[in-house]
Design an enzyme around this catalytic site. Structure first.
Site, short mmCIF file in Angstrom:
data_model
loop_
_atom_site.label_atom_id
_atom_site.label_comp_id
_atom_site.label_asym_id
_atom_site.label_seq_id
_atom_site.Cartn_x
_atom_site.Cartn_y
_atom_site.Cartn_z
N ASP A 2 0.80 -1.23 0.00
CA ASP A 2 0.00 0.00 0.00
C ASP A 2 0.82 1.27 0.00
OD1 ASP A 2 -2.81 -0.97 0.66
OD2 ASP A 2 -1.52 -1.93 2.15
N GLU A 49 -10.55 -7.60 -5.38
CA GLU A 49 -11.27 -6.32 -5.28
C GLU A 49 -10.65 -5.26 -6.19
OE1 GLU A 49 -10.25 -8.16 -2.72
OE2 GLU A 49 -12.07 -8.68 -1.60
N ASN A 50 -9.34 -5.38 -6.47
CA ASN A 50 -8.67 -4.39 -7.33
C ASN A 50 -9.20 -4.37 -8.76
OD1 ASN A 50 -5.38 -4.72 -5.74
ND2 ASN A 50 -7.03 -3.25 -5.33
N ARG A 168 2.47 -4.63 6.79
CA ARG A 168 1.49 -3.78 6.12
C ARG A 168 2.00 -2.35 6.11
NH1 ARG A 168 -4.62 -4.14 4.50
NH2 ARG A 168 -4.33 -2.49 2.98
N SER A 176 -7.53 -6.78 4.82
CA SER A 176 -7.98 -6.59 3.43
C SER A 176 -8.07 -7.88 2.62
CB SER A 176 -7.07 -5.59 2.70
OG SER A 176 -7.18 -4.32 3.27
#
Ligand code: FPP
Length: 221
Positions: A2, A49-50, A168, A176
């Protein structure tokens, strides 16, 4: 991984530049993992989900992954790194699937570290596909008798140890839909550093923090 988008935005650049810089962090972390004798390094490159991101960003990411796989082949071979892609590959284009097959094949021998790219992956999808596979393969009786370790064999990570440490970046504090089953006893490390800035020094800090953890797996010492 991220923070690629925010890294680019802070520099007045398009989000895709952040992803390109993110690939440099993957290379740096891979080299550090090799140096440290880490056997498995996994990166969550693209979630199920991307797929819901704008088409231009999805296409740019697919293109970037394909180019990086071709460009980094020599780096993988030089570092004795085996490359694997895990996820719902049926959703990927034929050309990207071919590139993955080629790279997996050419790096499948003489390796110390395995780099796993999770693409079109989600933890819930993995559990569901494992259950369907087990139901199709096993008799009703064997399905009922299934133990936890038997179920592991149907996940896309079959044969790969559960992660010891999950890092993360960018200040996010959630899972996620990543490796939901496999992270049951994983240690978590959260950092505000954005993925494009997460290089060797940051990885070393995460490993130092991990070394301080007391892993009891629910038992008493
Ligand atoms: C998350 O940041 C990052 C991604 C969705 C893509 C990461 C993928 C790569 C860097 C490609 C790696 C490929 C190879 C072959 C090594 P974000 O877009 O959610 O950023 P934000 O949180 O700042 O919005």
């Amino acid at each position: 991984m991220d923070g690629n988008g925010r890294w680019a935005k802070a520099r007045g650049l398009d989000r895709t530049y952040g992803h390109a810089e993110g690939v440099e962090s993957v290379r740096a972390c891979m080299e550090f993992a090799v140096e440290k004798g880490i056997e498995y390094l996994s990166v969550y490159a693209f979630s199920e989900e991307n797929w819901n991101r704008p088409a231009y960003e999805v296409n740019a990411l697919m293109e970037l992954m394909m180019k990086a796989m071709i460009k980094e082949t020599e780096t993988f071979l030089k570092n004795h790194v085996r490359f694997l892609v895990l996820g719902n590959r049926a959703r990927l284009s034929e050309s990207i699937n071919r590139t993955i097959d080629d790279l997996e094949r050419s790096t499948s021998q003489d390796y110390g570290t395995t780099l796993i790219l999770f693409v079109s992956y989600s933890g819930k999808w993995d559990i569901l596909q494992a259950m369907k596979k087990a139901a199709a393969e096993l008799s009703r009786e064997d399905f009922q008798k299934m133990e936890l370790s038997d179920f592991d064999r149907y996940l896309v990570t079959a044969g790969i140890p559960d992660p010891d440490l999950l890092i993360r970046t960018s200040g996010e504090i959630r899972i996620s839909n990543y490796l939901l089953w496999q992270t049951a006893y994983t240690e978590f490390y959260f950092t505000d550093v954005l993925w494009p800035d997460f290089r060797k020094e940051e990885f070393a800090k995460a490993l130092e923090a991990y070394a301080q953890r007391d892993r009891r797996y629910g038992k008493v010492k």
